[in-house]
Design an enzyme around this catalytic site. Structure first.
Site, short mmCIF file in Angstrom:
data_model
loop_
_atom_site.label_atom_id
_atom_site.label_comp_id
_atom_site.label_asym_id
_atom_site.label_seq_id
_atom_site.Cartn_x
_atom_site.Cartn_y
_atom_site.Cartn_z
N GLU A 1 22.86 -0.98 -4.20
CA GLU A 1 22.03 -0.24 -3.27
C GLU A 1 22.88 0.49 -2.24
OE1 GLU A 1 19.04 0.28 -3.81
OE2 GLU A 1 18.50 -1.31 -5.22
N ARG B 1 3.71 -3.75 -0.68
CA ARG B 1 2.70 -3.45 -1.70
C ARG B 1 1.96 -4.71 -2.10
NH1 ARG B 1 2.75 -3.73 -7.06
NH2 ARG B 1 4.98 -4.18 -7.14
N CYS C 1 13.40 -7.37 0.01
CA CYS C 1 14.80 -7.05 -0.31
C CYS C 1 15.36 -6.05 0.69
CB CYS C 1 14.90 -6.51 -1.73
SG CYS C 1 14.75 -7.76 -3.02
N HIS D 1 20.59 -5.34 -6.51
CA HIS D 1 19.42 -5.76 -7.26
C HIS D 1 19.84 -6.13 -8.68
CE1 HIS D 1 16.19 -4.01 -4.49
NE2 HIS D 1 15.76 -5.22 -4.81
#
Length: 212
Positions: free
Chosen positions: A79, A89, A142, A165
């Site tokens: 990342e 979400r 995350c 990830h």
């Protein structure tokens, strides 16, 4: 010292490969003479960042690799940037669903990883481990941990930190036909990222951007 963090299971799952991979990588690094500690974080906004900050305060870490699961991805995702927003979400493991809330009120809009992500990408490719540079860590726990980590070490010169990830493990993806990776391969990739980060002073120039 090296710190690796992984997450507990979430979303109804009973396994999270990020924690298994972080543990295995920490053991391998320590056995090879590079002391490393692995810590599991809760999948909870706020509590995860608090647990991370507690561990950072308890030890003198020169390198921190935070690791999380991203189902559907085909390889390790290095990342690039953490953003200062929580926008859930799905609820976290404590039932929290923050929407459009800052990770750190008044903090910068974003932080870049201080890992040499391009050098790590090249090293992983040479080892035959699928990987990419990712431009978004999402807006779930995350990214929350990634941003909290970078904010915490911003005033600590010399400390390198970032977020990786990992895909689903095969046992998570078998029924749905989703992309997966063996935990042992994930752990080997984390070892390579750690060693590359410790040995690379300046990142290399390597095309790894995205068109969308």
């Amino acid at each position: 010292m090296i710190l690796l963090t992984g997450f507990e299971p979430f979303g109804g799952a009973n396994f999270n490969p990020s924690w298994a991979a972080a543990q295995a990588a920490a053991t391998a690094l320590t056995d090879a003479g590079q002391p490393a500690t692995a810590v599991v974080l809760p999948v909870e906004f706020g509590a995860a960042a608090d647990a991370l900050r507690h561990e950072l305060a308890a030890g003198k870490y020169g390198l921190v690799l935070a690791v999380g699961q991203a189902g559907g991805r085909t390889g390790l995702s290095l990342e690039r940037v953490a953003i200062n927003v929580d926008d859930a979400r799905i609820p976290d493991n404590a039932g929290n669903s923050p929407v459009d809330q800052p990770v750190v009120p008044g903090g910068p809009a974003a932080y870049f990883s201080t890992l040499p992500v391009k050098a790590c990408l090249r090293a992983l490719g040479r080892a035959g481990i699928p990987a990419e540079v990712s431009q978004s860590a999402g807006t779930y726990v995350c990214n929350h941990v990634f941003y909290a980590l970078m904010h915490a070490v911003a005033a600590e010169p010399g400390v390198r930190a970032g977020f990786i990830h990992v895909p689903h493990a095969p046992e998570q993806a078998a029924d749905a036909g989703r992309p997966s990776m063996e935990v042992a391969v994930m752990a080997r990739g984390l070892e390579i990222i750690a060693r590359t980060s410790l040995s690379t002073v300046t990142d290399i120039k390597l095309g790894a951007g995205a068109t969308h």
